[in-house]
Design a protein around this motif. Structure first.
Motif, PDB file in Angstrom:
ATOM      1  N   GLY A   3       4.769  95.523 176.670  1.00 40.91           N
ATOM      2  CA  GLY A   3       5.947  94.603 176.787  1.00 40.91           C
ATOM      3  C   GLY A   3       7.223  95.305 176.521  1.00 40.91           C
ATOM      4  N   PRO A   4       8.225  94.280 177.074  1.00 41.44           N
ATOM      5  CA  PRO A   4       9.573  94.718 177.114  1.00 41.44           C
ATOM      6  C   PRO A   4      10.310  94.803 175.740  1.00 41.44           C
ATOM      7  CG  PRO A   4       9.589  92.672 178.193  1.00 41.44           C
ATOM      8  CD  PRO A   4       7.987  93.142 177.821  1.00 41.44           C
ATOM      9  N   ASP A   5       9.255  94.180 174.676  1.00 39.43           N
ATOM     10  CA  ASP A   5       9.756  94.009 173.359  1.00 39.43           C
ATOM     11  C   ASP A   5       8.938  94.684 172.415  1.00 39.43           C
ATOM     12  OD1 ASP A   5      10.624  93.512 170.735  1.00 39.43           O
ATOM     13  OD2 ASP A   5      10.478  91.467 171.074  1.00 39.43           O
ATOM     14  N   SER A   6       8.958  96.028 172.476  1.00 35.49           N
ATOM     15  CA  SER A   6       7.753  96.954 171.810  1.00 35.49           C
ATOM     16  C   SER A   6       7.811  96.903 170.395  1.00 35.49           C
ATOM     17  CB  SER A   6       7.649  98.171 172.649  1.00 35.49           C
ATOM     18  OG  SER A   6       8.777  98.897 172.276  1.00 35.49           O
ATOM     19  N   GLY A   7       8.973  96.812 169.948  1.00 31.99           N
ATOM     20  CA  GLY A   7       9.228  96.846 168.412  1.00 31.99           C
ATOM     21  C   GLY A   7       9.595  98.276 167.964  1.00 31.99           C
ATOM     22  N   THR A   8       9.491  99.076 168.960  1.00 35.83           N
ATOM     23  CA  THR A   8       9.844 100.628 168.868  1.00 35.83           C
ATOM     24  C   THR A   8      11.502 100.681 168.565  1.00 35.83           C
ATOM     25  OG1 THR A   8       9.960 101.108 171.088  1.00 35.83           O
ATOM     26  CG2 THR A   8       7.731 101.548 169.921  1.00 35.83           C
ATOM     27  N   ILE A   9      12.017 101.765 168.300  1.00 32.31           N
ATOM     28  CA  ILE A   9      13.594 102.043 168.434  1.00 32.31           C
ATOM     29  C   ILE A   9      13.966 101.733 169.798  1.00 32.31           C
ATOM     30  CG2 ILE A   9      13.301 104.756 168.597  1.00 32.31           C
ATOM     31  CD1 ILE A   9      15.763 104.893 166.880  1.00 32.31           C
ATOM     32  N   CYS A  10      13.404 102.223 170.869  1.00 30.09           N
ATOM     33  CA  CYS A  10      13.485 102.316 172.104  1.00 30.09           C
ATOM     34  C   CYS A  10      13.666 100.729 172.719  1.00 30.09           C
ATOM     35  CB  CYS A  10      12.672 102.986 173.276  1.00 30.09           C
ATOM     36  SG  CYS A  10      12.125 104.552 172.499  1.00 30.09           S
ATOM     37  N   GLN A  11      12.845 100.002 172.089  1.00 29.20           N
ATOM     38  CA  GLN A  11      12.927  98.379 172.367  1.00 29.20           C
ATOM     39  C   GLN A  11      12.422  97.651 171.094  1.00 29.20           C
ATOM     40  OE1 GLN A  11      10.381 100.085 175.364  1.00 29.20           O
ATOM     41  NE2 GLN A  11      12.106 100.429 176.403  1.00 29.20           N
ATOM     42  N   PRO A  12      13.549  97.650 170.505  1.00 29.06           N
ATOM     43  CA  PRO A  12      13.192  96.956 169.261  1.00 29.06           C
ATOM     44  C   PRO A  12      13.260  95.460 169.111  1.00 29.06           C
ATOM     45  CG  PRO A  12      15.646  97.577 169.359  1.00 29.06           C
ATOM     46  CD  PRO A  12      15.195  98.101 170.588  1.00 29.06           C
ATOM     47  N   GLY A  13      13.707  94.828 170.365  1.00 27.20           N
ATOM     48  CA  GLY A  13      13.652  93.241 169.911  1.00 27.20           C
ATOM     49  C   GLY A  13      15.122  92.937 170.108  1.00 27.20           C
ATOM     50  N   ARG A  14      15.369  91.724 170.069  1.00 27.16           N
ATOM     51  CA  ARG A  14      16.766  91.131 169.612  1.00 27.16           C
ATOM     52  C   ARG A  14      17.681  91.461 170.876  1.00 27.16           C
ATOM     53  NH1 ARG A  14      18.071  89.479 164.497  1.00 27.16           N
ATOM     54  NH2 ARG A  14      16.296  89.619 162.982  1.00 27.16           N
ATOM     55  N   GLY A  15      17.066  91.628 172.091  1.00 27.88           N
ATOM     56  CA  GLY A  15      17.820  92.055 173.416  1.00 27.88           C
ATOM     57  C   GLY A  15      18.108  93.533 173.606  1.00 27.88           C
ATOM     58  N   ALA A  16      17.731  94.372 172.319  1.00 28.52           N
ATOM     59  CA  ALA A  16      18.516  95.543 172.305  1.00 28.52           C
ATOM     60  C   ALA A  16      17.479  96.487 173.350  1.00 28.52           C
ATOM     61  CB  ALA A  16      18.668  95.903 171.089  1.00 28.52           C
ATOM     62  N   SER A  17      17.974  97.544 173.656  1.00 26.66           N
ATOM     63  CA  SER A  17      16.991  98.450 174.222  1.00 26.66           C
ATOM     64  C   SER A  17      17.846  99.706 174.463  1.00 26.66           C
ATOM     65  CB  SER A  17      16.224  97.979 175.599  1.00 26.66           C
ATOM     66  OG  SER A  17      17.245  97.657 176.526  1.00 26.66           O
ATOM     67  N   CYS A  18      17.051 100.971 174.917  1.00 25.65           N
ATOM     68  CA  CYS A  18      17.672 102.287 175.038  1.00 25.65           C
ATOM     69  C   CYS A  18      17.066 102.985 175.950  1.00 25.65           C
ATOM     70  CB  CYS A  18      17.864 102.818 173.844  1.00 25.65           C
ATOM     71  SG  CYS A  18      18.485 104.697 173.915  1.00 25.65           S
ATOM     72  N   ALA A  19      17.550 103.954 176.824  1.00 24.27           N
ATOM     73  CA  ALA A  19      16.938 104.822 177.631  1.00 24.27           C
ATOM     74  C   ALA A  19      17.754 105.907 177.656  1.00 24.27           C
ATOM     75  CB  ALA A  19      16.334 104.218 179.202  1.00 24.27           C
ATOM     76  N   PHE A  68      15.292  98.046 184.545  1.00 24.78           N
ATOM     77  CA  PHE A  68      15.014  96.896 183.791  1.00 24.78           C
ATOM     78  C   PHE A  68      13.577  96.732 184.117  1.00 24.78           C
ATOM     79  CE2 PHE A  68      19.619  95.423 184.712  1.00 24.78           C
ATOM     80  CZ  PHE A  68      19.733  95.754 183.323  1.00 24.78           C
ATOM     81  N   ILE A  69      12.934  96.225 182.984  1.00 26.75           N
ATOM     82  CA  ILE A  69      11.488  96.485 182.754  1.00 26.75           C
ATOM     83  C   ILE A  69      11.085  94.883 182.352  1.00 26.75           C
ATOM     84  CG2 ILE A  69      11.112  98.723 182.256  1.00 26.75           C
ATOM     85  CD1 ILE A  69      10.717  97.747 179.086  1.00 26.75           C
ATOM     86  N   ASP A  70      12.100  93.704 182.269  1.00 28.03           N
ATOM     87  CA  ASP A  70      11.693  92.537 182.147  1.00 28.03           C
ATOM     88  C   ASP A  70      12.275  91.640 183.163  1.00 28.03           C
ATOM     89  OD1 ASP A  70      14.401  93.032 181.588  1.00 28.03           O
ATOM     90  OD2 ASP A  70      14.327  91.226 180.131  1.00 28.03           O
ATOM     91  N   GLU A  71      11.791  90.547 183.209  1.00 27.90           N
ATOM     92  CA  GLU A  71      11.789  89.448 184.255  1.00 27.90           C
ATOM     93  C   GLU A  71      13.589  89.191 184.180  1.00 27.90           C
ATOM     94  OE1 GLU A  71      10.007  88.080 186.675  1.00 27.90           O
ATOM     95  OE2 GLU A  71       8.528  89.532 186.007  1.00 27.90           O
ATOM     96  N   ALA A  72      14.076  89.137 182.829  1.00 23.02           N
ATOM     97  CA  ALA A  72      15.501  88.589 182.829  1.00 23.02           C
ATOM     98  C   ALA A  72      16.478  89.703 183.281  1.00 23.02           C
ATOM     99  CB  ALA A  72      15.614  88.025 181.679  1.00 23.02           C
ATOM    100  N   ASP A  73      16.045  91.087 183.498  1.00 25.00           N
ATOM    101  CA  ASP A  73      16.600  92.082 184.029  1.00 25.00           C
ATOM    102  C   ASP A  73      17.773  92.417 182.816  1.00 25.00           C
ATOM    103  OD1 ASP A  73      15.736  92.758 186.444  1.00 25.00           O
ATOM    104  OD2 ASP A  73      16.645  91.139 187.453  1.00 25.00           O
ATOM    105  N   SER A  74      17.232  92.527 181.779  1.00 27.48           N
ATOM    106  CA  SER A  74      18.156  92.750 180.378  1.00 27.48           C
ATOM    107  C   SER A  74      17.606  93.856 179.277  1.00 27.48           C
ATOM    108  CB  SER A  74      18.263  91.551 179.445  1.00 27.48           C
ATOM    109  OG  SER A  74      17.106  91.257 179.179  1.00 27.48           O
ATOM    110  N   ILE A  75      16.413  94.283 179.500  1.00 24.29           N
ATOM    111  CA  ILE A  75      15.501  95.175 178.853  1.00 24.29           C
ATOM    112  C   ILE A  75      15.510  96.630 179.669  1.00 24.29           C
ATOM    113  CG2 ILE A  75      13.860  96.061 177.233  1.00 24.29           C
ATOM    114  CD1 ILE A  75      15.330  93.502 176.106  1.00 24.29           C
ATOM    115  N   ILE A  76      16.074  97.679 178.976  1.00 23.39           N
ATOM    116  CA  ILE A  76      16.059  98.948 180.028  1.00 23.39           C
ATOM    117  C   ILE A  76      14.765  99.815 179.428  1.00 23.39           C
ATOM    118  CG2 ILE A  76      17.510 100.473 178.568  1.00 23.39           C
ATOM    119  CD1 ILE A  76      18.971 101.229 181.289  1.00 23.39           C
ATOM    120  N   GLY A  77      14.395 100.373 180.192  1.00 20.61           N
ATOM    121  CA  GLY A  77      13.186 101.455 179.744  1.00 20.61           C
ATOM    122  C   GLY A  77      12.806 102.038 181.097  1.00 20.61           C
TER     123      GLY A  77
END
Ligand code: SF4
Ligand code: SF4
Length: 173
Positions: A3-19, A68-77
């Motif tokens: 999932g694009p909101d994996s709960g890890t530091i890379c995709q912690p939720g709340r619209g945040a993500s990091c690569a 982007f790894i989500d349909e909304a093109d907002s979460i990077i990974g």
């Protein structure tokens, strides 16, 4: 598929993500150009879309699987890790060469509370990745503000500008 909101530091939720460690910020370009590239990569995957954008750090990485790894093109990974079922033998060979050795100071250092604070404060892919990798700035903010909601919009914008200025040249957003 992850999932694009994996709960890890890379995709912690709340619209945040990091690569960041895969080169998501190594583009001498504006936010719109980078967003367009990451959108195009999601649509093209498993084909790759090479970057037409110059690097900030010439010998740094610009991995063609960052998108982007989500349909909304907002979460990077990583498109490959996100959809491992699409990974071919060539993909796996690429990953074995490219992804084997890396370190992340943020992942090794930050507490879950610090990750949550940064995610809630930045809530995007561009500035969240930069803030968790500026540990002194993040901890200073947490000393001054008990909750992300206490940070004024002016202060939040100042943090975004400071992070962008430090990461990109010329200033990009
Ligand atoms: S820099 Fe750290 S937090 Fe960001 S994607 Fe890499 S491992 Fe995850
Ligand atoms: S293939 Fe490896 S280097 Fe490229 S985005 Fe994925 S994890 Fe990062």
């Amino acid at each position: 598929m992850r999932g694009p909101d994996s709960g890890t530091i890379c995709q912690p939720g709340r619209g945040a993500s990091c690569a960041l460690c895969c080169g998501s910020h190594n583009y001498r370009a504006g936010r719109d150009e980078m967003d367009a590239l990451f959108r195009a990569r999601r649509r093209a995957f498993p084909a790759t879309v090479p970057s037409p954008l110059p690097m900030v750090i010439d010998d740094g990485i610009q991995c063609p699987y960052v998108g982007f790894i989500d349909e909304a093109d907002s979460i990077i990974g990583c498109l490959l890790y996100f959809d491992e079922s699409s990974a071919s033998g060539d993909h796996r060979a690429f990953m074995a060469r490219t992804c084997r050795v890396f370190s992340c100071m943020a992942r090794e250092t930050l507490s879950p509370d610090e990750v949550r604070f940064a995610a809630a404060l930045m809530g995007d892919w561009l500035h969240y990745g930069l803030l968790i990798n500026d540990i002194a700035l993040l901890r200073d903010l947490m000393r001054r503000f008990a909750l992300p909601a206490h940070v004024t919009s002016e202060e939040r914008e100042a943090v975004r500008e400071r992070l962008s200025r430090a990461a990109f040249s010329p200033k990009m957003c």
